[in-house]
Design a protein around this motif. Structure first.
Motif, PDB file in Angstrom:
ATOM      1  N   ALA A   7      56.293  59.541 -37.484  1.00 48.17           N
ATOM      2  CA  ALA A   7      56.602  58.327 -36.731  1.00 48.17           C
ATOM      3  C   ALA A   7      56.427  57.106 -37.607  1.00 48.17           C
ATOM      4  CB  ALA A   7      55.707  58.243 -35.507  1.00 48.17           C
ATOM      5  N   PRO A   8      57.135  56.030 -37.299  1.00 49.95           N
ATOM      6  CA  PRO A   8      56.991  54.802 -38.083  1.00 49.95           C
ATOM      7  C   PRO A   8      55.635  54.152 -37.855  1.00 49.95           C
ATOM      8  CG  PRO A   8      58.425  54.437 -36.204  1.00 49.95           C
ATOM      9  CD  PRO A   8      58.152  55.904 -36.246  1.00 49.95           C
ATOM     10  N   ALA A   9      55.299  53.179 -38.724  1.00 52.47           N
ATOM     11  CA  ALA A   9      54.000  52.499 -38.663  1.00 52.47           C
ATOM     12  C   ALA A   9      53.812  51.776 -37.333  1.00 52.47           C
ATOM     13  CB  ALA A   9      53.874  51.524 -39.826  1.00 52.47           C
ATOM     14  N   GLU A  10      54.897  51.308 -36.738  1.00 51.19           N
ATOM     15  CA  GLU A  10      54.776  50.588 -35.471  1.00 51.19           C
ATOM     16  C   GLU A  10      54.184  51.495 -34.389  1.00 51.19           C
ATOM     17  OE1 GLU A  10      57.402  50.800 -37.294  1.00 51.19           O
ATOM     18  OE2 GLU A  10      57.859  48.765 -37.999  1.00 51.19           O
ATOM     19  N   ASP A  11      54.607  52.763 -34.384  1.00 49.68           N
ATOM     20  CA  ASP A  11      54.086  53.696 -33.378  1.00 49.68           C
ATOM     21  C   ASP A  11      52.602  53.990 -33.613  1.00 49.68           C
ATOM     22  OD1 ASP A  11      56.590  53.715 -32.341  1.00 49.68           O
ATOM     23  OD2 ASP A  11      57.163  55.685 -33.118  1.00 49.68           O
ATOM     24  N   LEU A  12      52.193  54.066 -34.899  1.00 46.06           N
ATOM     25  CA  LEU A  12      50.767  54.307 -35.194  1.00 46.06           C
ATOM     26  C   LEU A  12      49.919  53.122 -34.734  1.00 46.06           C
ATOM     27  CD1 LEU A  12      51.057  55.893 -38.762  1.00 46.06           C
ATOM     28  CD2 LEU A  12      50.537  57.073 -36.624  1.00 46.06           C
ATOM     29  N   GLY A  13      50.402  51.924 -35.022  1.00 42.57           N
ATOM     30  CA  GLY A  13      49.647  50.735 -34.604  1.00 42.57           C
ATOM     31  C   GLY A  13      49.572  50.600 -33.102  1.00 42.57           C
ATOM     32  N   ALA A  14      50.555  51.163 -32.394  1.00 36.81           N
ATOM     33  CA  ALA A  14      50.567  51.042 -30.924  1.00 36.81           C
ATOM     34  C   ALA A  14      49.433  51.826 -30.273  1.00 36.81           C
ATOM     35  CB  ALA A  14      51.914  51.519 -30.398  1.00 36.81           C
ATOM     36  N   VAL A  15      48.849  52.818 -30.990  1.00 37.43           N
ATOM     37  CA  VAL A  15      47.743  53.609 -30.409  1.00 37.43           C
ATOM     38  C   VAL A  15      46.527  52.715 -30.152  1.00 37.43           C
ATOM     39  CG1 VAL A  15      46.130  55.514 -30.816  1.00 37.43           C
ATOM     40  CG2 VAL A  15      48.549  55.736 -31.449  1.00 37.43           C
TER      41      VAL A  15
ATOM     42  N   GLN B 118      39.728  52.139 -36.858  1.00 32.85           N
ATOM     43  CA  GLN B 118      39.489  52.716 -38.183  1.00 32.85           C
ATOM     44  C   GLN B 118      40.396  53.941 -38.396  1.00 32.85           C
ATOM     45  OE1 GLN B 118      35.321  53.581 -38.406  1.00 32.85           O
ATOM     46  NE2 GLN B 118      34.704  51.413 -38.448  1.00 32.85           N
ATOM     47  N   ALA B 119      40.492  54.768 -37.324  1.00 30.63           N
ATOM     48  CA  ALA B 119      41.344  55.946 -37.435  1.00 30.63           C
ATOM     49  C   ALA B 119      42.812  55.546 -37.629  1.00 30.63           C
ATOM     50  CB  ALA B 119      41.193  56.811 -36.194  1.00 30.63           C
ATOM     51  N   THR B 120      43.203  54.490 -36.917  1.00 28.42           N
ATOM     52  CA  THR B 120      44.585  54.012 -37.078  1.00 28.42           C
ATOM     53  C   THR B 120      44.840  53.546 -38.498  1.00 28.42           C
ATOM     54  OG1 THR B 120      44.680  53.363 -34.745  1.00 28.42           O
ATOM     55  CG2 THR B 120      46.288  52.348 -36.248  1.00 28.42           C
ATOM     56  N   ALA B 121      43.880  52.781 -39.049  1.00 26.13           N
ATOM     57  CA  ALA B 121      44.036  52.317 -40.429  1.00 26.13           C
ATOM     58  C   ALA B 121      44.147  53.498 -41.381  1.00 26.13           C
ATOM     59  CB  ALA B 121      42.866  51.414 -40.803  1.00 26.13           C
ATOM     60  N   ALA B 122      43.288  54.524 -41.132  1.00 27.45           N
ATOM     61  CA  ALA B 122      43.349  55.712 -41.985  1.00 27.45           C
ATOM     62  C   ALA B 122      44.703  56.409 -41.845  1.00 27.45           C
ATOM     63  CB  ALA B 122      42.214  56.668 -41.629  1.00 27.45           C
TER      64      ALA B 122
ATOM     65  N   LEU C 283      42.784  59.984 -31.129  1.00 30.74           N
ATOM     66  CA  LEU C 283      42.868  60.616 -32.456  1.00 30.74           C
ATOM     67  C   LEU C 283      43.946  61.700 -32.470  1.00 30.74           C
ATOM     68  CD1 LEU C 283      39.072  60.920 -33.382  1.00 30.74           C
ATOM     69  CD2 LEU C 283      40.719  59.187 -34.106  1.00 30.74           C
ATOM     70  N   HIS C 284      43.955  62.524 -31.361  1.00 27.06           N
ATOM     71  CA  HIS C 284      45.015  63.523 -31.275  1.00 27.06           C
ATOM     72  C   HIS C 284      46.402  62.871 -31.329  1.00 27.06           C
ATOM     73  CE1 HIS C 284      42.690  67.158 -30.774  1.00 27.06           C
ATOM     74  NE2 HIS C 284      41.950  66.595 -29.797  1.00 27.06           N
ATOM     75  N   ARG C 285      46.533  61.741 -30.658  1.00 27.81           N
ATOM     76  CA  ARG C 285      47.819  61.028 -30.632  1.00 27.81           C
ATOM     77  C   ARG C 285      48.214  60.583 -32.034  1.00 27.81           C
ATOM     78  NH1 ARG C 285      52.791  60.508 -28.970  1.00 27.81           N
ATOM     79  NH2 ARG C 285      53.527  58.344 -28.774  1.00 27.81           N
ATOM     80  N   LEU C 286      47.251  60.055 -32.799  1.00 26.43           N
ATOM     81  CA  LEU C 286      47.528  59.623 -34.177  1.00 26.43           C
ATOM     82  C   LEU C 286      47.979  60.799 -35.039  1.00 26.43           C
ATOM     83  CD1 LEU C 286      44.593  57.098 -34.773  1.00 26.43           C
ATOM     84  CD2 LEU C 286      47.027  56.545 -34.589  1.00 26.43           C
TER      85      LEU C 286
END
Length: 650
Positions: free
Chosen positions: A23-31, A50-54, A12-15
């Motif tokens: 950061a771009p969406a690709e980096d968020l999805g990589a978490v 769920q957190a990534t989707a949010a 979550l901290h990373r997100l």
């Protein structure tokens, strides 16, 4: 027993960090991918996903806000450009460039109608690489732009080439194909709102790949189009305002000019009226008109010869002096004056303004204005009005001259008819009239054809005006009595013949004699001029001027002094000088040649020389006397001179 801490928190901290960094969406999805690879338990993995989707939803919302902020900034910047509108083209280029940037399209362009040509043209393009597309002209109602203009609504085509909602034409399709455009969005430039809005152009954004434009993109382009319409309308209003100001300034200038013209006309009227009332002459008028028109003015007579020297603020204009004019100049000026009379206005000829001076339809002379290539309406009317004043003064001048000449003419008639009756009385009468008969005078006798005879006496008065001379009709000719100025009777006769011919409009023959001093000598000079006049007619020299001394042996016979030595010296002078200097016998040879009837054989026998010697001497005679020495008339003069020479030598 208590649960172990989960490993969700680091993810979550990373997100959150990635969101903060943008950061771009690709980096968020990589978490979530990393958590899955790290063997996170299913419950934790679900929570991380769920957190990534949010986080992706938050990123999308932030992106929308940023785009909206950029759009608002662009609109505010455009509004600022409009507020400081100076250059319409610069504002339109800025709008088109911002449309391309905000919509992320390959190109953007703006079209406007051409009311004169009746079509639509590309006003501004950005990102275009095709010259054919940049110079494209669209007929009203054609292409996607025609559909936008007809409906006053935005239209988007994901694939222009296959879209059948609008009229395709070869020229438009060729331009679109050359530019490589596929997806095109067009919105109208509207003035006003609702059904009463007026379409004044269209704004377009286009891609070279298929694309579907979102409602937000359509709305953004409509907003930019609204700003462009305001810019165009504002620029037109400013142009109209500038034109109105220019018209007002022009009207104000015309009013000031007319006011100044009226003031100058009033000043001119006062000055010219004062001149006439004070008894001013045409020289005063020329100076006054020159001062008013800021040029050089010359008054000329009906034959084109100057009556005054040029008057002007910058000094004298020597062109206007009699010595600076030729007969061709005078004739050209008369032609210009005739054009002015026919047009009833001043005319511009050969770098000068010419205004005819008229008494009814009679051409008394003309006014000539130098140094003013441009003569506007008020100044031109002033110049033309001054011609009326000049006409009045010339009429007065002619009337005075005719009166004076009648009195002087009576004196000349009495002088020529009875010079010995009362010589001292004639001298006294002449002195009272301004003619000093005790000073040398030239006597000219002039005649012309019967049809122009009545005009010759008046022309003589005009020719002599202001010279202290006089004229009279006597024994079928007009006699002119002129003070001797050193020009000689022959030259005076030629000058008078030329100017009287122009004044009369027909050839005038003039014979001169003198100088003579005293009543009897003047009468004798007139008799000589009368004889010379008859000789000119017999010789076929009508329309010329000469004196008896210029008529060769006829002059010896006609002249009162019978200057034999002068005739011999004039005729045989070159031969006499050559014989005296070289010791030759050219005069003797010429006498023998004529005495033998032109026979070389008889001449060589009389001279006791070889025939070649006679030929050589005759060649030398020709070199000294000219090639016409043996022509009949010249030969007669030479033979008479030879006989007179032999007589005087005995």
């Amino acid at each position: 027993m208590p649960q172990e801490p989960t490993s969700v928190a680091p993810h979550l901290h990373r997100l959150l960090d990635l969101l903060a960094e943008g950061a771009p969406a690709e980096d968020l999805g990589a978490v979530a991918v990393e958590a899955r690879r790290g063997g996170a338990p299913a419950p934790e993995l679900a929570e991380i996903e769920q957190a990534t989707a949010a986080a992706l939803r938050v990123q999308s919302i932030l992106g929308q806000h940023r785009r909206r902020e950029a759009e608002l900034t662009a609109l505010f910047d455009t509004a600022g450009d409009l507020a400081a509108l100076r250059d319409l083209d610069a504002v339109l280029r800025s709008i088109v460039r911002r449309a391309r940037m905000l919509l992320g399209t390959d190109t953007a362009y703006l079209t406007l109608p051409d009311e004169e040509a009746g079509d639509t043209y590309m006003r501004v393009t950005d990102g275009s690489v095709s010259e054919l597309f940049q110079n494209l002209r669209l007929q009203l109602g054609e292409g996607l732009g025609g559909l936008v203009a007809q409906t006053a609504r935005p239209y988007a085509s994901p694939d222009y080439r296959t879209d059948d909602r609008f009229v395709h034409t070869g020229s438009i399709d060729a331009g679109v194909l050359d530019e490589g455009l596929v997806a095109i969005l067009g919105v109208p430039l509207l003035l006003g709102s609702g059904s009463g809005g007026q379409v004044i152009g269209a704004l377009f954004a286009a891609d070279r790949t298929p694309r579907t434009f979102s409602p937000d993109e359509v709305a953004l382009l409509c907003s930019l189009a609204a700003h462009a319409a305001i810019a165009i309308d504002t620029a037109k209003a400013m142009a109209d305002a500038r034109a109105a100001l220019a018209e007002l300034a022009e009207a104000n200038a015309v009013i000031r000019e007319n006011s100044a013209a009226m003031q100058r006309a009033e000043e001119a009227h006062d000055r010219l009226t004062d001149l006439v009332l004070r008894g001013g002459d045409i020289t005063d008028v020329a100076a006054a008109v020159a001062g008013l028109l800021r040029g050089a003015v010359v008054v000329h007579d009906g034959a084109g010869w100057p009556l005054t020297e040029a008057a002007g603020e910058d000094g004298m204009c020597t062109w206007g002096t009699p010595d600076a004019m030729s007969a061709a100049d005078a004739a050209a000026l008369v032609a210009a004056a005739e054009s002015s009379r026919a047009a009833a206005h001043a005319v511009f000829r050969d770098g000068r303004w010419v205004c005819a001076v008229l008494a009814g339809q009679e051409l008394l002379g003309c006014l000539v204005l130098h140094g003013r290539p441009e003569l506007d309406g008020p100044d031109r009317r002033l110049f033309e009005r001054s011609g009326v004043v000049t006409a009045l003064l010339l009429l007065l001048r002619r009337s005075v001259a005719e009166t004076e000449n009648r009195v002087r003419g009576d004196l000349i008639t009495d002088l020529l008819s009875a010079p010995d009756r009362d010589p001292s009385g004639l001298v006294d009468r002449g002195r009272r009239l301004g003619i000093d008969l005790n000073r040398p005078h030239l006597v000219l006798a002039a005649v012309t054809g019967d049809s122009a005879g009545e005009r010759l006496a008046a022309a003589a008065v005009q020719y002599l005006f202001g010279s202290g001379s006089g004229s009279a009709e006597h024994e079928g000719a007009v006699v002119l009595l002129l003070p001797d100025d050193g020009t000689g009777p022959g030259e005076a006769a030629r000058v008078a013949a030329g100017q009287l011919t122009q004044l009369v409009g027909a050839p005038v023959t003039v014979a001169g004699a003198g100088p003579a001093t005293g009543p009897r000598a003047i009468a004798d000079a007139h008799a000589e001029s009368a004889r010379c006049l008859k000789a000119l007619h017999v010789l076929g020299r009508d329309g010329t001027g000469a004196c008896a001394a210029e008529l060769g042996f006829l002059g010896v016979l006609l002249g009162r002094d019978h200057d034999v030595h002068g005739f011999v010296a004039t005729t045989l002078g070159p031969l006499l000088e050559y014989d005296a200097r070289r010791g030759t016998r050219l005069v003797r040879t010429l006498h023998a040649y004529f005495g033998c009837g032109g026979s070389l054989t008889r001449a060589k026998e009389e001279l006791h020389v070889h025939v070649n010697t006679v030929v050589q001497r005759l060649e030398r005679i020709q070199a000294l006397l000219g090639p016409d020495w043996n022509a009949p008339e010249r030969a007669l003069e030479l033979q008479l001179a030879l006989r007179l020479h032999l007589l005087s030598a005995t």
